[in-house]
Motif scaffolding. Structure first.
Motif, mmCIF file in Angstrom:
data_model
loop_
_atom_site.group_PDB
_atom_site.id
_atom_site.type_symbol
_atom_site.label_atom_id
_atom_site.label_comp_id
_atom_site.label_asym_id
_atom_site.label_seq_id
_atom_site.Cartn_x
_atom_site.Cartn_y
_atom_site.Cartn_z
ATOM 1 N N ILE A 464 9.556 -17.248 7.768
ATOM 2 C CA ILE A 464 10.827 -17.079 7.057
ATOM 3 C C ILE A 464 10.631 -16.429 5.676
ATOM 4 O O ILE A 464 11.593 -15.928 5.099
ATOM 5 N N VAL A 465 9.414 -16.424 5.194
ATOM 6 C CA VAL A 465 9.101 -15.764 3.924
ATOM 7 C C VAL A 465 7.618 -15.424 3.924
ATOM 8 O O VAL A 465 6.800 -16.164 4.508
ATOM 9 N N VAL A 466 7.270 -14.304 3.253
ATOM 10 C CA VAL A 466 5.880 -13.844 3.192
ATOM 11 C C VAL A 466 5.576 -13.401 1.760
ATOM 12 O O VAL A 466 6.328 -12.590 1.187
ATOM 13 N N ALA A 467 4.513 -13.935 1.191
ATOM 14 C CA ALA A 467 4.022 -13.458 -0.108
ATOM 15 C C ALA A 467 3.084 -12.284 0.163
ATOM 16 O O ALA A 467 2.011 -12.453 0.736
ATOM 17 N N ARG A 468 3.543 -11.093 -0.233
ATOM 18 C CA ARG A 468 2.773 -9.877 0.101
ATOM 19 C C ARG A 468 3.141 -8.767 -0.885
ATOM 20 O O ARG A 468 4.329 -8.482 -1.106
ATOM 21 N N GLY A 469 2.115 -8.124 -1.515
ATOM 22 C CA GLY A 469 2.390 -7.031 -2.434
ATOM 23 C C GLY A 469 2.865 -5.781 -1.706
ATOM 24 O O GLY A 469 2.776 -5.663 -0.488
ATOM 25 N N GLU A 470 3.410 -4.837 -2.482
ATOM 26 C CA GLU A 470 3.912 -3.597 -1.905
ATOM 27 C C GLU A 470 2.777 -2.618 -1.620
ATOM 28 O O GLU A 470 1.658 -2.758 -2.118
ATOM 29 N N VAL A 471 3.071 -1.591 -0.836
ATOM 30 C CA VAL A 471 2.109 -0.527 -0.576
ATOM 31 C C VAL A 471 1.754 0.146 -1.902
ATOM 32 O O VAL A 471 2.622 0.446 -2.712
ATOM 33 N N GLY A 472 0.439 0.395 -2.085
ATOM 34 C CA GLY A 472 -0.006 1.055 -3.307
ATOM 35 C C GLY A 472 0.015 0.158 -4.511
ATOM 36 O O GLY A 472 0.132 0.627 -5.625
ATOM 37 N N ALA A 473 -0.103 -1.155 -4.307
ATOM 38 C CA ALA A 473 -0.112 -2.076 -5.439
ATOM 39 C C ALA A 473 -1.281 -1.793 -6.373
ATOM 40 O O ALA A 473 -1.214 -2.070 -7.553
ATOM 41 N N ASP A 474 -2.391 -1.201 -5.828
ATOM 42 C CA ASP A 474 -3.546 -0.831 -6.645
ATOM 43 C C ASP A 474 -3.995 0.559 -6.222
ATOM 44 O O ASP A 474 -4.974 0.708 -5.506
ATOM 45 N N PRO A 475 -3.269 1.614 -6.633
ATOM 46 C CA PRO A 475 -3.550 2.967 -6.144
ATOM 47 C C PRO A 475 -4.953 3.442 -6.482
ATOM 48 O O PRO A 475 -5.529 4.238 -5.769
ATOM 49 N N ALA A 476 -5.543 2.982 -7.588
ATOM 50 C CA ALA A 476 -6.860 3.474 -7.981
ATOM 51 C C ALA A 476 -7.920 3.155 -6.936
ATOM 52 O O ALA A 476 -8.883 3.881 -6.761
ATOM 53 N N ASN A 477 -7.747 2.040 -6.229
ATOM 54 C CA ASN A 477 -8.722 1.647 -5.221
ATOM 55 C C ASN A 477 -8.156 1.718 -3.804
ATOM 56 O O ASN A 477 -8.820 1.289 -2.857
ATOM 57 N N GLY A 478 -6.952 2.212 -3.660
ATOM 58 C CA GLY A 478 -6.382 2.342 -2.320
ATOM 59 C C GLY A 478 -6.077 1.014 -1.667
ATOM 60 O O GLY A 478 -6.062 0.896 -0.445
ATOM 61 N N GLY A 483 -4.075 -9.563 1.074
ATOM 62 C CA GLY A 483 -3.719 -10.468 2.160
ATOM 63 C C GLY A 483 -2.268 -10.912 2.020
ATOM 64 O O GLY A 483 -1.495 -10.333 1.261
ATOM 65 N N LEU A 484 -1.914 -11.956 2.765
ATOM 66 C CA LEU A 484 -0.547 -12.494 2.671
ATOM 67 C C LEU A 484 -0.579 -14.000 2.933
ATOM 68 O O LEU A 484 -1.555 -14.543 3.465
ATOM 69 N N VAL A 485 0.505 -14.641 2.514
ATOM 70 C CA VAL A 485 0.702 -16.064 2.808
ATOM 71 C C VAL A 485 2.079 -16.178 3.456
ATOM 72 O O VAL A 485 3.084 -15.778 2.858
ATOM 73 N N ALA A 486 2.096 -16.687 4.663
ATOM 74 C CA ALA A 486 3.355 -16.789 5.425
ATOM 75 C C ALA A 486 3.876 -18.217 5.390
ATOM 76 O O ALA A 486 3.140 -19.191 5.635
ATOM 77 N N GLY A 487 5.170 -18.340 5.016
ATOM 78 C CA GLY A 487 5.841 -19.627 5.091
ATOM 79 C C GLY A 487 6.650 -19.696 6.391
ATOM 80 O O GLY A 487 7.503 -18.834 6.639
ATOM 81 N N GLN A 488 6.364 -20.687 7.230
ATOM 82 C CA GLN A 488 6.970 -20.753 8.554
ATOM 83 C C GLN A 488 8.213 -21.654 8.550
ATOM 84 O O GLN A 488 8.449 -22.440 7.637
ATOM 85 N N LEU A 489 8.963 -21.559 9.635
ATOM 86 C CA LEU A 489 10.196 -22.333 9.776
ATOM 87 C C LEU A 489 9.934 -23.831 9.739
ATOM 88 O O LEU A 489 10.754 -24.613 9.236
#
Length: 532
Positions: A464-478, A483-489
């Motif tokens: 129901i929710v995921v802690a996850r940064g956006e694409v290119g959160a650290d462009p210098a290192n690609g 990772g992510l942390v998923a909160g389940q129902l």
């Protein structure tokens, strides 16, 4: 130029003033052949009858008024009263016969009553040390080398000129070094006197002595090497008037011009001139001493300094280049290590991800229980105090966010939390209006909310929710994220490292497919501007 009664002149030299060889050396008796020493007084022909070498009266220096220059057509005599005993003007019309002639056309003899030995102008002062004294002879020779190198060259005897020039150069270099090192010697002596003994003289004295000896050795070897190289160039490019000793002498006399660098207080400013002046003087001296063209003299004299300059440049530039290459390689290695460390860190979840996801998951479940539905937008849960807004911005994310960076229905999340209820509702409605039909996930801060379409009594494994940064959160290192942390129902929290994100996402989409739900995209590509 003054006129006189005509004096006889013939094709053959007079026995009183001509002979097979001048003694003790050339130029000491005036008009003598530069190559074989044959006396050339009274000669109509401009070639030595003994060796065939050509000559011109203007190549010689005489005592003013001591030599008669006779017209070859009428024997009208003229006396050289100009500089170096030459005729002025150089070209003129004979007052007797009216013929146009030059000084080099005339027949040259000693003036009546003048001893041929006294017709020659003062020769090379350096070779007259016994009469002038060593210092005076050195000073006068140095003045010639600096300001009249052509005259110095014409006064050089051969072969003695070579040895004399080298000795002059050696003495001048030693005097130059003595003057240059004198302030440092005085400084060390002053320090010793202040210390009250010779205890401090050891290190400073050894350093000064070694510096003096090494510099002297370098410069003393440089002069003969310069002469050898110049003579080699002359040998390879054509004929020359004298041998190696004459070239060595020319370079020795020219090297004395470097003494300009030893002028007290001004030497450091004169160093560029002191470096160039010997070469200029050397070109002029060598041209006249060896009777070569300008280009040969310039090439012969200039090749040595050019090679020294190139060698010095390489000597200093090569270590700098190698050092730069080593530094660049080290910097690249360090950058690679930093990149590897960043990539490794990307596989590690931010420490705040777990508790933040737990709080947001619990707040969503509470909102669903209180309202019997999921919030239309995550802003609605914040407005209902389901979880604090600060939870949505993880301080240890790849690029930490602040509330002001998070868009919230036309304002920033930092301002949204302070809005009055009507204004907050308006902001929520704007945010909901920006969601596409059939939305699957939308972002707020570092969290992607995926509860859309999830039945609150459905499969507890659904995210129901995921802690996850956006694409290119650290462009210098690609790096996309850490990772992510998923909160389940069912309220449980599941951390997933970056390497396992694709597999975990595929597994979640299989569960969603079982319940007829559309697949979730990678939460990293869900942005505030582009909900999915």
């Amino acid at each position: 130029m003054s006129e006189a009664d005509p004096s006889p002149a013939s094709n053959e030299p007079s026995s009183a003033v001509a002979g097979p060889r001048a003694e003790p050396s050339r130029r000491t008796v005036g008009l003598a052949c530069d190559q074989c020493g044959y006396l050339l007084w009274g000669m109509r022909d401009r070639r030595c009858p003994e060796c065939g070498r050509g000559f011109l009266p203007s190549d010689y220096d005489f005592v003013p008024g001591a030599v008669a220059f006779a017209c070859p057509h009428c024997d009208q005599a003229y006396f050289g009263t100009g500089r170096y005993g030459r005729l002025e003007p150089f070209v003129f019309s004979c007052v007797r016969c009216g013929e146009r002639l030059s000084m080099d056309d005339t027949i040259v003899t000693p003036a009546p009553g003048v001893d041929p030995m006294r017709t020659v102008a003062a020769g090379l002062p350096w070779l007259d040390r016994a009469r002038l004294g060593r210092f005076t002879a050195w000073r006068k020779t140095l003045v010639l080398a600096l300001f009249d190198p052509a005259r110095l060259a014409r006064a050089m005897p051969d072969p003695a000129g070579g040895c004399g020039g080298v000795r002059f150069g050696v003495l001048t270099i030693l005097m130059y070094l003595a003057v240059m090192f004198l302030p440092f010697v005085a400084l060390v002596a002053f320090s010793v006197a202040r210390a009250g003994g010779l205890g401090g003289w050891g290190g400073g004295g050894i350093f000064l002595a070694s510096s003096f000896l090494l510099t002297a050795l370098f410069l003393l070897l440089l002069v003969p090497l310069w002469g050898l190289l110049a003579h080699l160039v002359l040998i390879c490019t054509g004929r020359r008037a004298g041998g190696l000793s004459r070239t060595l002498g020319a370079m020795g006399f020219a090297s004395g011009c470097a003494v300009l660098g030893a002028v007290p207080c001004l030497g450091v400013y004169l160093l560029p001139i002191a470096a160039i002046w010997p070469a200029i003087s050397g070109i002029i001296i060598l041209r006249h001493a060896q009777r070569v063209g300008w280009w040969r003299s310039v090439f012969a004299v200039g090749l040595g300094p050019v090679l020294v300059a190139v060698g010095a440049t390489l000597l200093f530039a090569l270590p700098a280049y190698l050092g730069a290459r080593i530094s660049l390689g080290t910097a690249r290695a360090q950058a690679a290590q930093a990149r590897a460390a960043a990539l490794a860190a990307a596989q590690t979840l931010p420490p705040s991800a777990m508790p933040s996801t737990h709080g947001v998951t619990a707040g969503l479940r509470t909102f669903q229980l209180d309202h019997g539905r999921w919030p239309a937008h995550a802003l609605e849960a914040i407005e209902a105090n389901a979880f604090p807004a600060t939870t949505l911005c993880m301080p240890d994310a790849a690029i930490p966010r602040v509330l002001a960076d998070v868009p919230a229905g036309g304002t920033g999340l930092d301002r949204f939390v302070f809005l009055e209820r009507p204004d907050a509702r308006l902001a929520i409605s704007r945010a909901v209006a920006n969601l596409p039909p059939g939305v699957v996930a939308h972002r707020l801060g570092d969290f992607v909310f995926t509860y859309h379409g999830v039945n609150h009594n459905g499969d507890g494994r659904l995210w129901i929710v995921v802690a996850r940064g956006e694409v290119g959160a650290d462009p210098a290192n690609g790096v996309v994220g850490r990772g992510l942390v998923a909160g389940q129902l069912d309220g449980t929290i599941h951390p997933v490292t970056e390497a396992n994100v694709p597999a975990a996402l595929a597994e979640q989409n299989e569960i969603r497919a079982e319940h007829g739900m559309p697949p979730l995209p990678d939460p990293a590509i869900v942005t505030h501007e582009r909900p999915k």
